[in-house]
Write an enzyme that holds these catalytic residues in place. Structure first.
Site, PDB file in Angstrom:
ATOM      1  N   LYS A  42       0.823  -1.226   0.000  1.00  0.00           N
ATOM      2  CA  LYS A  42       0.000   0.000   0.000  1.00  0.00           C
ATOM      3  C   LYS A  42       0.851   1.267   0.000  1.00  0.00           C
ATOM      4  O   LYS A  42       0.426   2.283  -0.553  1.00  0.00           O
ATOM      5  CB  LYS A  42      -0.965   0.000   1.185  1.00  0.00           C
ATOM      6  CG  LYS A  42      -0.305   0.116   2.539  1.00  0.00           C
ATOM      7  CD  LYS A  42      -1.305  -0.108   3.660  1.00  0.00           C
ATOM      8  CE  LYS A  42      -0.625   0.044   4.994  1.00  0.00           C
ATOM      9  NZ  LYS A  42      -1.331  -0.664   6.069  1.00  0.00           N
ATOM     10  N   ARG A 137      -8.326  -1.067  16.882  1.00  0.00           N
ATOM     11  CA  ARG A 137      -8.725  -0.749  15.510  1.00  0.00           C
ATOM     12  C   ARG A 137      -9.598  -1.922  15.081  1.00  0.00           C
ATOM     13  O   ARG A 137     -10.554  -2.229  15.783  1.00  0.00           O
ATOM     14  CB  ARG A 137      -7.495  -0.524  14.613  1.00  0.00           C
ATOM     15  CG  ARG A 137      -7.865   0.269  13.350  1.00  0.00           C
ATOM     16  CD  ARG A 137      -6.655   0.566  12.472  1.00  0.00           C
ATOM     17  NE  ARG A 137      -6.155  -0.636  11.789  1.00  0.00           N
ATOM     18  CZ  ARG A 137      -5.070  -0.642  10.998  1.00  0.00           C
ATOM     19  NH1 ARG A 137      -4.382   0.462  10.797  1.00  0.00           N
ATOM     20  NH2 ARG A 137      -4.689  -1.748  10.408  1.00  0.00           N
TER      21      ARG A 137
HETATM   22  C1  LIG Z   1      -0.466  -1.447   6.680  1.00  0.00           C
HETATM   23  C2  LIG Z   1      -0.756  -2.729   7.329  1.00  0.00           C
HETATM   24  C3  LIG Z   1       0.267  -3.650   7.578  1.00  0.00           C
HETATM   25  C4  LIG Z   1       1.722  -3.359   7.264  1.00  0.00           C
HETATM   26  O1  LIG Z   1       2.269  -2.537   8.231  1.00  0.00           O
HETATM   27  P1  LIG Z   1       3.803  -2.045   8.132  1.00  0.00           P
HETATM   28  O2  LIG Z   1       3.992  -1.230   9.327  1.00  0.00           O
HETATM   29  O3  LIG Z   1       3.883  -1.263   6.858  1.00  0.00           O
HETATM   30  O4  LIG Z   1       4.640  -3.255   8.094  1.00  0.00           O
HETATM   31  C5  LIG Z   1      -0.060  -4.862   8.147  1.00  0.00           C
HETATM   32  N1  LIG Z   1      -1.341  -5.158   8.463  1.00  0.00           N
HETATM   33  C6  LIG Z   1      -2.355  -4.313   8.229  1.00  0.00           C
HETATM   34  C7  LIG Z   1      -3.730  -4.714   8.601  1.00  0.00           C
HETATM   35  C8  LIG Z   1      -2.099  -3.067   7.675  1.00  0.00           C
HETATM   36  O5  LIG Z   1      -3.113  -2.215   7.455  1.00  0.00           O
END
Ligand SMILES: *Cc1c(COP(=O)(O)O)cnc(C)c1O
Length: 369
Positions: A42, A137
């Protein structure tokens, strides 16, 4: 593919070889500990060249929070299982089933819709149930998991692949041994009660790195969803450098559009700046100031650090004002910036910033692509 001018500015330079190397080294670090890695795309909007570099590093699962990004990856023909890591919205169920193989979920009503949509298209859509361990969350509360599983099990078109949790995001809760033990015991309880076996127990994100590094017992945790640290080379609790990773996988380059000797204190009555704040400055006498051709409309300025001995004095929508210190810089010269993850995300999203790829392609895709 689009033809780009490598010298256009402002631009982000995306080093595919560094991203590939970081992915490969992280994957083997986690593999050695029995943990598979989903690469989270993302931060780079599901960029197909970056996604491909990750798959070439041996990753089987790509994950993104946006279905549009997963579609981009799918349309590019990249061979990986695609995981939607934000619980689907009702309006996008059709695309979710079409473009994602797996999604994370926390609402039975959404899972029912996924089930009926998958039924129409003869697909089996994988479900990872999110469990809230206190970060507050997404996620089902541990006490409600049994009930939810009971409702999902009779549904056709969907298959429960496992459970997952996400910490260190809204609540800033540390993914420590106690939290991971809790997820393990939840997994084991459910497996026993329902006589099932979870393929995936996904313990978290880049914030879990320190735990993995020092964990004696990883229990049933066998997956992590890793984005940020692949790009920044830093774990996300203390933001310490991870010694075996590269830090500058993506950097920002922008041109200088004005250089002048000016004083360091504004002249006149000081009121609010372009963003409604009253600025404060230190008097350093006359300094050499440069204006760079990017501003807050392009990139999150707080996340930028100039490479070399210079400093950012302030920024408005379209300008960054810098103190050049002792450096000799002329109008038309380029200045490079380190970016943190937030800056990277904003720069990758900005339509004003050119995307330039370095060191591509790495190797031919298996199967002769
Ligand atoms: C963005 C996200 C991640 C990845 O997190 P990082 O800190 O970029 O490794 C993992 N799980 C979910 C649900 C996320 O939204």
């Amino acid at each position: 593919m689009t033809i780009f001018d490598k010298n256009k500015t402002p631009r982000v330079e995306i080093d595919l070889e560094k991203i590939h190397g970081n992915t490969k080294r992280l994957r083997s670090f986690f593999d050695q500990r029995g943990i598979s890695m989903m690469c989270v795309t993302k931060g780079v909007l599901g960029n197909p060249l970056i996604s491909r570099a990750m798959v070439q590093a041996g990753v089987k699962l790509l994950a993104d929070s946006r279905i549009e990004n997963l579609k981009r990856i799918r349309d590019a023909g990249i061979e990986a299982s695609l995981v939607l890591i934000r619980t689907p919205s009702m309006g996008k169920i059709k695309d979710v089933v079409k473009y994602a193989d797996i999604s994370v979920n926390s609402e039975i009503s959404v899972i029912e819709r996924l089930s009926s949509e998958a039924g129409k298209t003869n697909k089996i859509h994988g479900i990872i149930l999110m469990v809230d361990l206190g970060d507050l969350r997404e996620g089902i509360l541990p006490r409600d998991l049994g009930q939810t599983l009971l409702k999902i099990m009779p549904l056709t078109g969907v298959k429960i692949l496992g459970i997952g949790t996400n910490l260190g995001c809204i609540g800033g809760v540390l993914p420590d041994q106690a939290k991971m033990d809790q997820l393990t015991s939840i997994a084991r309880d459910l497996e026993l009660r329902f006589n099932i076996r979870f393929d995936i127990v996904s313990g978290g994100n880049s914030a879990n790195y320190n735990w993995v590094k020092s964990a004696g017992d990883i229990g049933r945790i066998n997956n992590l969803r890793i984005g940020e640290m692949i790009f920044t080379g830093r774990e996300t609790v203390d933001y310490a450098r991870v010694e075996f990773l590269e830090t500058n996988t993506i950097s920002l380059v922008a041109q200088v559009i004005e250089v002048k000797e000016k004083e360091s204190l504004p002249r006149g009555t000081i009121t609010t700046d372009a963003f409604g704040k009253v600025p404060t400055f230190v008097d350093r006498g006359t300094i050499t100031r440069a204006i760079v051709e990017v501003g807050r409309q392009d990139v999150l300025i707080n996340g930028l650090t100039p490479m070399g001995d210079m400093e950012i004095l302030g920024a408005s929508s379209d300008h960054i004002v810098m103190n050049l210190m002792k450096r000799h810089v002329q109008v038309g010269d380029e200045i490079r910036f380190h970016m943190d993850y937030g800056a990277m995300l904003s720069a990758m999203t900005s339509p004003y910033i050119e995307k330039v790829y370095l060191n591509s392609p790495i190797a031919p895709m298996p199967g002769g692509h």
